[in-house]
Write an enzyme that holds these catalytic residues in place. Structure first.
Site, PDB file in Angstrom:
ATOM      1  N   LYS A 129       0.004   3.798  -2.586  1.00 46.83           N
ATOM      2  CA  LYS A 129      -0.788   4.656  -2.598  1.00 46.83           C
ATOM      3  C   LYS A 129      -0.469   6.389  -2.522  1.00 46.83           C
ATOM      4  CE  LYS A 129      -4.611   1.899  -0.602  1.00 46.83           C
ATOM      5  NZ  LYS A 129      -3.822   0.707  -0.126  1.00 46.83           N
TER       6      LYS A 129
ATOM      7  N   SER B 141      -5.533   3.485   4.952  1.00 42.57           N
ATOM      8  CA  SER B 141      -5.184   2.655   3.756  1.00 42.57           C
ATOM      9  C   SER B 141      -6.455   2.268   3.069  1.00 42.57           C
ATOM     10  CB  SER B 141      -4.190   1.601   4.140  1.00 42.57           C
ATOM     11  OG  SER B 141      -3.310   1.461   2.941  1.00 42.57           O
TER      12      SER B 141
ATOM     13  N   SER C 188       0.655  -1.150   0.013  1.00 49.13           N
ATOM     14  CA  SER C 188      -0.066  -0.072   0.098  1.00 49.13           C
ATOM     15  C   SER C 188       0.771   1.253  -0.072  1.00 49.13           C
ATOM     16  CB  SER C 188      -0.904  -0.043   1.071  1.00 49.13           C
ATOM     17  OG  SER C 188      -2.086  -0.926   0.977  1.00 49.13           O
TER      18      SER C 188
END
Length: 378
Positions: free
Chosen positions: A60, A117, A57
Site C-alpha cells: 500500500k 491498512s 500490505s
C-alpha cells in the site's frame, strides 16, 4: 593556475560523537531487512535485500504514493469524494467496511489506508484515480519501473495474496523514500495513533505500534499474510536525519517491530548528517575579456554529508578553484570542486560551477572600452 584552500571543520556535530559500535551482524529475525537514510538514499545495512518476497500490505506504500502524487500535482484533492464500488467492498481482510456506493473523502480514505491498512479503501482510491483496479495496478508497476524497483511486480493495490505479487526489501525502501522525501504531508496520516471515521462512529487504531512506542517514529506501513508472514517499512527521524527500516518475512509481529528498532537504533547511534562548509567564503574569479569582470562560483550539489559519526567529527574540506578565466563563461560551467575527506577517505566531491554566464566582449565593445579609458586618462 588554481588556488587551493583547506580547513578543518571543527566538530560540526555537537551531538554524541562517540564512536559507534560496528556490528557485523545485527540481531534482526527476518528473511530480509534493510536500513536506508532518506536524504541520500544510502543503504546503511542490508540482508537479502534483493530477494523477491511477498510484501503483504506494505504494498500500500505504492498505492499511497500514487494518491499523494495526484494530490500534489493538483489532479486530486483531499476533499474530493470517492464512491466505493461493489468490487472494492468485497476485498475482505483489513477494512473499514465500506458499503457499495458509500462516499468518503480522499482524506478519510487515505487515513483508513495509512492507519487501519484498509483494503477496501485502497481499491476504492485506485479505482477513483485510474478507472479500475486493473488500470491502477498498471500505474503501480509503471511507477515502480521509474523508481528502479527491479525486483517488484504488483498484481493488486492491497497486498492480498496473489501468486507472483512480489517485491524486495530494497525496492520497498525505494518507494518509501520517494513517499516521505517528496510528500511529507503524508505524516499527517502515518503518525496517527488513534482516530475515527464516519463522524466518530468507526474507530481506527494504527497497525504500526512503533508510532506510539518508538521515539521519533514517523510511519510507515505494516503488512502480514500467511505467506508473507510479518512485514514492515518503519520510518523515524531524530536530529534531522530520517531513516527507513524494512523488515520482510519476520516470524512474528513482535519480531518485525523489534527488528525495525534494532535497525533504527543502529542507524541513529552510528551515523549522522553534517553540512560541509568551505573553509573560507568563495571569492569572485576574474574573467578576462568578459562583459563582467568576474564570476562567482557556487556549489553544484548538496553539501549534506552522511557518514559515521567519528568520521564526521574529523571531517576536512579542500576547495580547488581556477585562478582566472577567459570569456566566454557559461552558467554552470565547472570551475573547480570542493572535496570532503576524513581519515584518508573521500566522503564527497562536489563540483563548483559558475553562478552566471559571462559573454565575451565583441571587438566593438573592446574598442569602446579602450576609447573610454583613453578619454578618462586624458
Amino acid at each position: 593556475m588554481k588556488r587551493i584552500l583547506t580547513g578543518l571543520l571543527a566538530l560540526l556535530l555537537l551531538l554524541a560523537l562517540s564512536p559507534a559500535a560496528r556490528a557485523e551482524e545485527l540481531a534482526v529475525e527476518s528473511r530480509a531487512c534493510l536500513l536506508m537514510e532518506k536524504s541520500t538514499g544510502e543503504v546503511l545495512y542490508a540482508v537479502n535485500e534483493h530477494e523477491q518476497l511477498e510484501p503483504a500490505s506494505v504494498t500500500k506504500i505504492m498505492t499511497v504514493l500514487l494518491v499523494m502524487e495526484a494530490i500534489d500535482s493538483g489532479a486530486l484533492r483531499y476533499d474530493d469524494m470517492v464512491t466505493a464500488s461493489a468490487y472494492a467492498c468485497s476485498m475482505g481482510g483489513s477494512q473499514v467496511w465500506l458499503k457499495e456506493n458509500e462516499q468518503m473523502s480522499v482524506e478519510d480514505m487515505l487515513k483508513a489506508v495509512c492507519v487501519a491498512s484498509a483494503n477496501d479503501a485502497s481499491v476504492a482510491l485506485g479505482e477513483h484515480l485510474a478507472g479500475s483496479a486493473e488500470a491502477f495496478v498498471e500505474k503501480m508497476n509503471q511507477r515502480a519501473k521509474e523508481l528502479g524497483m527491479e525486483d517488484t511486480h504488483f498484481l493488486n493495490p492491497t497486498g492480498l495474496p496473489a501468486s507472483g505479487h512480489v517485491t524486495s526489501a530494497y525496492d520497498i525502501a525505494l518507494m518509501s523514500r520517494e513517499l516521505i522525501l517528496h510528500h511529507p504531508d503524508i505524516r499527517r496520516f502515518t503518525t496517527i495513533w488513534m482516530d475515527s471515521l464516519r463522524d466518530g462512529a468507526f474507530g481506527l487504531n494504527n497497525t504500526n505500534k512503533l508510532i506510539r512506542y518508538y521515539q521519533g517514529a514517523t510511519g510507515l506501513k505494516t503488512g502480514s499474510t500467511d505467506g508473507a508472514l510479518y512485514c514492515l517499512s518503519a520510518t523515524a527521524e531524530r536530529d534531522g536525519m530520517e531513516l527507513i527500516a524494512v523488515i520482510l518475512k519476520a516470524p512474528t509481529s513482535t519480531q518485525r517491530f523489534e527488528g525495525a528498532k534494532v535497525l533504527l537504533n543502529y542507524g541513529f547511534a552510528a551515523y549522522a548528517l553534517a553540512t560541509a562548509e568551505p573553509p573560507a567564503p568563495f571569492q569572485p574569479i576574474p574573467v578576462t575579456l568578459g562583459e563582467a569582470a568576474s564570476v562567482m562560483p557556487r556549489l553544484a550539489g548538496d553539501s549534506t554529508i552522511l557518514g559515521a559519526k567519528e568520521k564526521l567529527a574529523a571531517m576536512e574540506v579542500q576547495v580547488e578553484l581556477e585562478d582566472e578565466l577567459a570569456a566566454p563563461v557559461e552558467e554552470g560551467q565547472e570551475l573547480g570542486r570542493m572535496t570532503v575527506t576524513s581519515q584518508g577517505q573521500t566522503l564527497a566531491a562536489i563540483p563548483l560551477v559558475a553562478s552566471q554566464a559571462v559573454p565575451r566582449l565583441t571587438y566593438w565593445q573592446i574598442l569602446q572600452r579602450c576609447l573610454k579609458m583613453a578619454f578618462m586618462g586624458g
